[in-house]
Design an enzyme around this catalytic site. Structure first.
Site, PDB file in Angstrom:
ATOM      1  CG  ASP A  51      -2.236   0.715   1.021  1.00 60.04           C
ATOM      2  OD1 ASP A  51      -2.189   1.928   0.712  1.00 60.04           O
ATOM      3  OD2 ASP A  51      -3.297   0.096   1.155  1.00 60.04           O
TER       4      ASP A  51
ATOM      5  CG  ASP B 273       3.069   4.975  -7.025  1.00 62.01           C
ATOM      6  OD1 ASP B 273       1.958   4.621  -7.489  1.00 62.01           O
ATOM      7  OD2 ASP B 273       3.650   6.009  -7.398  1.00 62.01           O
ATOM      8  CB  VAL B 274      -0.311   0.040  -7.969  1.00 58.32           C
ATOM      9  CG1 VAL B 274      -0.469  -0.772  -6.702  1.00 58.32           C
ATOM     10  CG2 VAL B 274      -1.353   1.149  -8.062  1.00 58.32           C
TER      11      VAL B 274
ATOM     12  CE1 TYR C 154     -13.625   2.602  -8.819  1.00 60.56           C
ATOM     13  CE2 TYR C 154     -15.775   2.180  -9.811  1.00 60.56           C
ATOM     14  CZ  TYR C 154     -14.782   1.838  -8.908  1.00 60.56           C
ATOM     15  OH  TYR C 154     -14.938   0.727  -8.106  1.00 60.56           O
TER      16      TYR C 154
ATOM     17  CE  LYS D 262     -11.862  -0.391  -9.916  1.00 60.71           C
ATOM     18  NZ  LYS D 262     -10.815  -1.207  -9.245  1.00 60.71           N
TER      19      LYS D 262
ATOM     20  CB  THR E 252     -14.507   0.200   2.661  1.00 65.63           C
ATOM     21  OG1 THR E 252     -14.733   1.482   2.054  1.00 65.63           O
ATOM     22  CG2 THR E 252     -14.825  -0.898   1.654  1.00 65.63           C
TER      23      THR E 252
END
Length: 255
Positions: free
Chosen positions: A37, A63-64, A158, A162, A193
């Site tokens: 993360d 950091d993806v 978004y 996705k 969440t």
């Protein structure tokens, strides 16, 4: 024997929410978990909690959207555990702006994390999987990549990101099946969440908001609901499953 005994799993976005639920569940089922993360403090705290509970876990900042950061995670994992068997690409962000409201920076930021991050993760682990007899990749998409309206939370980027993850999953599943690599996607609906809680929502308020969209009570899921999907797709129980879309949405997408 746990359902993931002997397996090493990398999970992104694992400091909270669905990623954390997956990490906790994987550890309880015998996996060695590498939590990643950008939230350093939470990542360290949650990893320590898993270890204190008897699980095998370590953490690495990631950091993806950065290729070098991915190589660091893979290098750490291979040096510490000798291999990797599972990658869960869970990290994601949302900017709730539509086609006309979003700016180019908004678009690039969301696509960078949600789509480029998934691609970079697969690019990092796939050569290892090819050399060592296979593996499982679980990409967390969204029902926002399947249907529109409230399902994408008002975020054009978004929704696009996705949808791209959905297609990229199928592409990789077909091209790497010969290497015994399985690539599947999960498509969550509304999930309560910590992020939602931080924005002032309660589970009850979200349930009320989506009662007309989601037919199955309580009209909102928990992170563990998604984690169990991750577990199935990561385990050998799904050894004949690839390119599948596991929708976990309480029936939202039946509309």
């Amino acid at each position: 024997m746990g359902r993931l005994s002997g397996k090493v799993a990398i999970i992104t976005g694992a400091a909270s929410g669905m990623g954390l639920a997956g990490a906790q569940l994987f550890a309880s089922e015998g996996a060695t978990v590498v939590l990643t993360d950008v939230a350093a403090e939470a990542l360290s705290r949650e990893t320590e909690a898993i270890v204190d509970a008897g699980g095998q876990a370590t953490s690495v900042l990631l950091d993806v959207a950065d290729a070098a950061s991915w190589l660091n995670v893979l290098d750490h994992t291979l040096k510490a555990f000798g291999g990797v068997d599972v990658l869960v690409n869970n990290a994601g962000i949302q900017i709730a702006k539509g086609v006309l409201e979003a700016e180019l920076d908004d678009w690039n930021k969301v696509l960078g994390v949600n789509t480029t991050g998934v691609w970079l993760g697969m690019k990092a682990v796939l050569p290892h999987f090819q050399q060592h007899g296979g593996g499982s990749i679980v990409n967390v998409s969204s029902i926002g990549g399947i249907i529109g309206g409230l399902a994408d939370g008002g975020g054009a980027a978004y929704s696009a990101s996705k949808g791209a993850v959905r297609s990229l999953t199928k592409h990789a599943a077909q091209w790497f099946a010969k290497d015994n690599v399985r690539v599947n996607s999960i498509h969550p609906g509304a999930v309560y969440t910590g992020m939602a809680a931080g924005l002032g929502y309660t589970k009850e308020s979200i349930s009320e908001q989506y009662a007309t969209e989601i037919p199955l009570p309580p009209h909102v899921g928990d992170p563990i609901d998604i984690a169990y999907g991750m577990l199935y797709l990561a385990s050998d129980e799904s050894k004949y499953v690839t390119a599948a879309e596991l929708v976990i949405d309480g029936g939202w997408s039946t509309h």
